[in-house]
Design an enzyme around this catalytic site. Structure first.
Site, mmCIF file in Angstrom:
data_model
loop_
_atom_site.group_PDB
_atom_site.id
_atom_site.type_symbol
_atom_site.label_atom_id
_atom_site.label_comp_id
_atom_site.label_asym_id
_atom_site.label_seq_id
_atom_site.Cartn_x
_atom_site.Cartn_y
_atom_site.Cartn_z
ATOM 1 N N PRO A 1 -25.799 14.830 14.315
ATOM 2 C CA PRO A 1 -26.741 14.405 15.366
ATOM 3 C C PRO A 1 -26.324 14.902 16.749
ATOM 4 C CG PRO A 1 -25.788 12.510 14.195
ATOM 5 C CD PRO A 1 -25.099 13.731 13.703
ATOM 6 N N HIS B 1 -7.267 15.409 3.700
ATOM 7 C CA HIS B 1 -6.414 14.387 4.331
ATOM 8 C C HIS B 1 -6.014 13.293 3.369
ATOM 9 C CE1 HIS B 1 -8.258 15.728 8.419
ATOM 10 N NE2 HIS B 1 -7.324 16.555 7.990
ATOM 11 N N CYS C 1 5.682 7.193 -2.786
ATOM 12 C CA CYS C 1 6.915 6.777 -2.119
ATOM 13 C C CYS C 1 7.668 8.064 -1.817
ATOM 14 C CB CYS C 1 7.736 5.887 -3.045
ATOM 15 S SG CYS C 1 8.386 6.796 -4.464
ATOM 16 N N ASN D 1 -12.479 13.269 4.709
ATOM 17 C CA ASN D 1 -12.580 11.823 4.499
ATOM 18 C C ASN D 1 -11.604 11.378 3.414
ATOM 19 O OD1 ASN D 1 -14.613 12.008 6.385
ATOM 20 N ND2 ASN D 1 -16.259 12.031 4.865
ATOM 21 N N VAL D 2 -11.221 10.136 3.512
ATOM 22 C CA VAL D 2 -10.218 9.579 2.570
ATOM 23 C C VAL D 2 -10.830 8.434 1.762
ATOM 24 C CG1 VAL D 2 -8.246 10.277 3.997
ATOM 25 C CG2 VAL D 2 -9.332 8.050 4.424
ATOM 26 N N CYS E 1 12.926 3.185 -6.183
ATOM 27 C CA CYS E 1 13.798 4.249 -5.637
ATOM 28 C C CYS E 1 14.370 3.791 -4.296
ATOM 29 C CB CYS E 1 13.010 5.548 -5.480
ATOM 30 S SG CYS E 1 11.917 5.587 -4.037
ATOM 31 N N GLY F 1 -21.170 16.335 9.521
ATOM 32 C CA GLY F 1 -20.576 15.095 10.014
ATOM 33 C C GLY F 1 -19.145 15.189 10.447
ATOM 34 N N CYS G 1 9.510 0.708 -3.530
ATOM 35 C CA CYS G 1 9.645 1.345 -4.844
ATOM 36 C C CYS G 1 11.061 1.093 -5.362
ATOM 37 C CB CYS G 1 9.408 2.859 -4.681
ATOM 38 S SG CYS G 1 9.715 3.768 -6.191
#
Ligand code: OAD
Length: 246
Positions: free
Chosen positions: A215, A121, A129, A104-105, A151, A188, A149
């Protein structure tokens, strides 16, 4: 949900000195964040994943991809860790070695108090960047397109997109955790997306006991030592109750 299996799972956990927990989108479902597979209502409902979470998608339509991640980042202000995140955080101090390996993020494990979290992840509240990391404090919400950015490159969410490799050091840490743990709780996840989906199999190969909480059955279910067929936020409070029984 079979309470006998929960009691057996708690006994396996009590017999272990080190433990890993692999989580997927299902652990955040009860916090109100739809899973990837909930196609009809989930994050992918209106979009093709390749259109959004991929380098090509970002190159072809940086505004759309940026706005989709920004909506998800802003939505984090409206969600809270649920009973499963809180239980997983409480488990950490019960083991000499403990790590959460999450796909998850959303950062909810850390918000629930988990200290040792490996974000396979990435995290939608961090950015980079071509050149360096950019802290969220540098990146206001509500932008309609990715900032540039100095850069010269576009700034993007620090998440793993389809077709991208995981960060080498992150993967090394996750792999070492998987092959070193005595018990792995797998919560999950549809156990479909590689290389994360290989972690429970690697753990099992090294003798770990695998407990799955979901589930629905997954490709991992037939290899798990115990399968607790229930939503995570329902199963965990009971699991913790049995785990704390001496
Ligand atoms: P999925 O959406 O593939 O799977 C979610 C899993 O959670 C399914 O197996 C559901 O049965 C289960 N589930 C649903 N509600 C649940 C609940 N209340 N408690 C416990 N489980 C529940 O999400 P992931 O497996 O995390 O990759 O997907 C893995 C990766 O696929 C994601 O990290 C993402 C996506 O492509 C990247 O973004 C690189």
């Amino acid at each position: 949900m079979n309470e006998i299996d929960i009691e057996k799972a708690a006994a396996l956990m009590r017999s272990a000195s080190n433990m890993a927990v692999l989580t997927g989108a299902g652990v955040s479902k009860e916090s109100g964040i739809p899973t990837f597979r909930d196609a009809q209502t989930g994050l992918w409902a209106k979009y093709d994943p390749q259109q959004l979470a991929s380098p090509e998608g970002f190159k072809n339509n940086p505004e759309l991809v940026w706005q989709w991640y920004d909506m998800r980042r802003q939505n984090l202000a409206n969600v809270q860790p649920n009973a499963a995140h809180i239980a997983i955080s409480a488990l950490e101090s019960e083991f000499s070695e403990f790590a959460v390996l999450t796909q998850n993020v959303d950062g909810l494990h850390q918000r629930a108090g988990s200290k040792h979290v490996v974000e396979l992840h990435g995290n939608i509240t961090t950015f980079y960047c071509f050149d360096r990391l950019h802290p969220a404090s540098e990146i206001p919400t509500g932008l309609k397109q990715p900032p540039v950015c100095h850069c010269g490159s576009l700034i993007r969410p620090a998440v793993v997109w389809f077709g991208e490799a995981l960060d080498r050091s992150v993967w090394r840490s996750a792999s070492q955790t998987a092959i070193g743990c005595e018990v792995m709780l797998v919560v999950g996840t549809s156990a479909l997306v590689q290389p994360a989906a290989s972690l429970p199999f690697d753990a099992k190969q090294k003798g770990a006991k695998i407990i799955e909480i979901n589930p629905e059955q997954t490709p991992l279910t037939r290899r798990a030592d115990l399968f607790i067929q229930a939503p995570a936020a329902i199963a965990f409070p009971l699991l913790m109750q049995y785990f704390r029984q001496s």
